[in-house]
Design an enzyme around this catalytic site. Structure first.
Site, short mmCIF file in Angstrom:
data_model
loop_
_atom_site.label_atom_id
_atom_site.label_comp_id
_atom_site.label_asym_id
_atom_site.label_seq_id
_atom_site.Cartn_x
_atom_site.Cartn_y
_atom_site.Cartn_z
N SER A 71 0.79 -1.24 0.00
CA SER A 71 0.00 0.00 0.00
C SER A 71 0.82 1.28 0.00
O SER A 71 0.26 2.36 -0.17
CB SER A 71 -0.93 0.02 1.21
N LYS A 74 0.17 3.42 -2.88
CA LYS A 74 -1.12 4.10 -3.11
C LYS A 74 -1.01 5.60 -3.32
O LYS A 74 -1.59 6.13 -4.28
CB LYS A 74 -2.10 3.77 -1.97
N TYR A 196 -3.57 -2.84 -10.03
CA TYR A 196 -3.45 -2.64 -8.59
C TYR A 196 -2.60 -3.74 -7.94
O TYR A 196 -1.69 -3.47 -7.14
CB TYR A 196 -4.84 -2.55 -7.95
N TYR A 248 -4.30 3.91 7.80
CA TYR A 248 -5.56 3.20 8.01
C TYR A 248 -6.30 3.75 9.24
O TYR A 248 -6.34 4.95 9.46
CB TYR A 248 -5.33 1.69 8.14
N VAL A 266 1.34 -3.57 3.89
CA VAL A 266 1.40 -4.86 4.60
C VAL A 266 2.70 -5.63 4.30
O VAL A 266 2.97 -6.63 4.94
CB VAL A 266 0.17 -5.76 4.30
#
Ligand code: GLU
Length: 614
Positions: A71, A74, A196, A248, A266
């Protein structure tokens, strides 16, 4: 021989080494297992890297161990979407609110189905769908190119990780179909999902992460390669969403405790950014219950508190913006002045205020300068930018506002030594039409001072009467002459009057007379070898031009043009020859005065050349 200094690491390196040692025993958390390939990762890898905005890298531990970016990709792919589709289109598809939910929550805005932000999976898949490119391969190349530009080296996809997630990422696939259901993704969501999964499987190391973060801190330019990775206008949205949503459902506590825009993945990586200063990359794949690197969070928290990096800490006071402040009464241009002019400037000089500025101009540093200007009562203002570094958009807008104020008050505003590109480009666009005429740019501070002096001297006498013609006795040329000699000289001079703009002396003509300026101003203009013209100097009442006529004769080497209505006395070479025989003392005094002026000029030129070379 100088004894060699013992080698010792920099205090920053020692600090990172100590930090690494202090946290190496921290082993709580588990590596991610929901992507089967991630479960195989050695759990105890641990690296810390700090990269500065000028490209210096401090690193300790497993900083070259490859792992998947997950992530952390992102915010960067969000930046790609912004570049490829523009802000409006991206905002239509992806929101900007933190969810407080885990990364893989299917949180879509009720009604529109818009993912709440690009840092959760739904928003990241929607961002991947916005990447430009005709084919899947083109779009992957676009993403890899962007991530590589941020890292400063060519990155690739870890095929095993990609395939592992592609084959098991059913939840993400479900999110993709939800996005299609709401029309956020057009048509088949598989290509966006494929991109992705691949972007998440990009192989990086901890050093890459720190440089990617430092590139964000550096306004989008990779500090190591100097190449731009993203347009600067998109740094703000990228960092904003990292701040509010990057960690998050831990984002609130992160801002509270660490206070740096950040993103975790992660795979065990975390990036943290202090805009304008540095980027941090930490790698440690054991995750806490929220999916953030457990040791990474603890390390970032410690670095931020030890080094005082929280982005909401009030900035330390910088150096005073006003380096020097004076009026024309105290400091003058290098332009030579007649005694009469000097007296006039002594009286009027305090009407011109000069501010020599330094440092970066932004709201907080420019505001006190504006306050001082507004409180003052100067008729003209010079702002010198020689030592100004950067002028931000807000400060440029305030300078444009100052120009408008000056225009309204009829005050000239001179900006000297402004480097093109910094301020000029922005300011031109922001100036109100009526403000343009109040602003004058000057290449040198001295030129700005001279401009103001000229304005002061050109002002009509208070009673509105025309300015008096300078008496012969007040001119430098006549210094030391007796009253008798003055009368005799006067009798030999021819009055010569010229309209503003007319040519008094023309290059190439025979040099047959010296001119003594008694009212008005003239410019000496030479033609340049490559074409064009250059103003050599401007002379005012009491000064002499064309003096070569009396000494060397020959031809005029420059043009002399009247800048205002001009009154002169002409002394012809022929008359002077006669004076030398009949009035030798008078002639010697004139020659002596010419020589004194010439050696002053030489002295000034020497100083200028020395300054140029210095
Ligand atoms: N590829 C991972 C996923 O979508 C990324 C998650 C993360 O790093 O937070 O599950």
């Amino acid at each position: 021989m100088t004894p060699a200094l013992p080698v010792a690491p920099s205090p920053i390196q020692s600090y990172l080494d100590t930090l690494h040692r202090a946290f190496s025993g921290l082993s709580h958390g588990q590596v991610a297992t929901y992507i089967p390939e991630l479960a195989k990762v050695a759990p105890d890898g641990f690296g810390i890297v700090l990269a500065t905005v000028d490209g210096h890298v401090y690193e300790v531990g497993d900083t070259r161990l490859p792992f998947s970016i997950q992530s952390v990709s992102k915010p960067f792919v969000y930046g790609v979407a912004l570049e490829d589709c523009g802000r409006a289109r991206v905002e239509q598809a992806i929101g900007m609110e933190p969810t407080g939910d885990p990364f893989n929550a299917i949180s879509l805005e009720p009604g529109t189905g818009r993912p709440l932000n690009p840092m959760i999976n739904a928003g990241a898949i929607a961002a991947a769908a916005l990447v430009a490119g005709a084919t899947e391969a083109d779009r992957l190349a676009r993403v890899l190119g962007a991530l590589s530009a941020f890292a400063g080296r060519a990155l690739d996809v870890d095929a095993a990780i990609f395939e592992s997630e592609r084959d098991t990422g059913h939840r993400n696939r479900a999110i993709g179909h939800m996005l299609r259901n709401y029309g956020i993704v057009d048509g088949d969501p598989e290509p966006a999902l494929g991109l992705y999964f691949r972007q998440c499987a990009v192989r990086v190391d901890c050093r890459d992460l720190a440089l990617m973060a430092a590139t964000l801190a550096n306004g989008g330019i990779n500090p190591a390669t100097g190449a731009r990775a993203v347009r600067s206008e998109f740094i703000e949205p990228m960092l904003s969403l990292m701040t509010t949503c990057g960690m998050y459902d831990f984002s609130g506590a992160w801002v509270y405790n660490v206070g740096l825009p950040a993103k975790s993945g992660v795979g065990g990586g975390i990036i943290a950014v202090l805009p304008g200063q540095l980027g941090i990359g930490v790698y440690s794949p054991r995750l806490d219950e929220r999916g953030n690197s457990a040791r990474g969070v603890a390390v970032c928290q410690r670095i931020s508190s030890d080094l005082g990096l929280h982005f909401l800490q009030p900035p330390r006071p910088s150096v005073a913006t006003v380096r020097a402040r004076y009026t024309l009464q105290g400091v003058r241009s290098k332009r030579r002045r007649t005694p009469a002019e000097s007296r006039l400037l002594d009286g009027l000089g305090q009407q011109v205020e000069v501010f020599e500025l330094q440092g970066d101009l932004r709201f907080a540093t420019l505001e006190p300068v504006l306050r001082a200007i507004v409180a003052g009562s100067a008729l003209m203002m010079v702002l010198d930018f020689k030592r100004v570094g950067h002028v931000d958009g807000g400060a440029t807008r305030m300078l444009a506002g100052l120009a408008s104020r000056c225009a309204a008050l009829g005050q000239p505003l001179l900006l000297s030594r402004v480097r093109r590109g910094d301020l000029l480009a922005g300011l031109d666009g922001m100036l109100a039409p009526q403000a343009i005429r109040s602003v004058t740019f000057q290449p040198a501070l001295d030129a700005a001072l001279e401009w103001c002096e000229r304005r002061l001297l050109a002002r009509p006498a208070p009673d509105g009467a025309a300015r008096a013609v300078l008496p012969l006795a007040d001119s430098r040329l006549c210094r030391g002459l007796t009253a008798d000699e003055l009368v005799q000289l006067q009798a030999q001079l021819r009055r010569s009057q010229h309209e503003s703009g007319s040519l008094i002396v023309q290059r190439g003509e025979p040099a047959d007379a010296l001119y003594l300026l008694s009212a008005g101003e003239v410019s000496v203009i030479v033609s340049l070898p490559g074409g064009g013209h250059k103003r050599l100097s401007t002379l005012s009442a009491g000064m002499v031009f064309g003096e070569a006529a009396l000494i060397a004769g020959g031809q005029r080497s420059a043009d002399v043009r009247a800048d205002t209505a001009v009154d002169c006395w002409a002394l012809s070479a022929e008359v002077f020859e006669r004076l030398k025989l009949e009035q030798p003392r008078l002639a010697i005094t004139l020659l002596h005065n010419l020589l004194a002026t010439a050696s002053e000029t030489i002295g000034r030129l020497t100083a200028e050349v020395a300054a140029l070379e210095g």
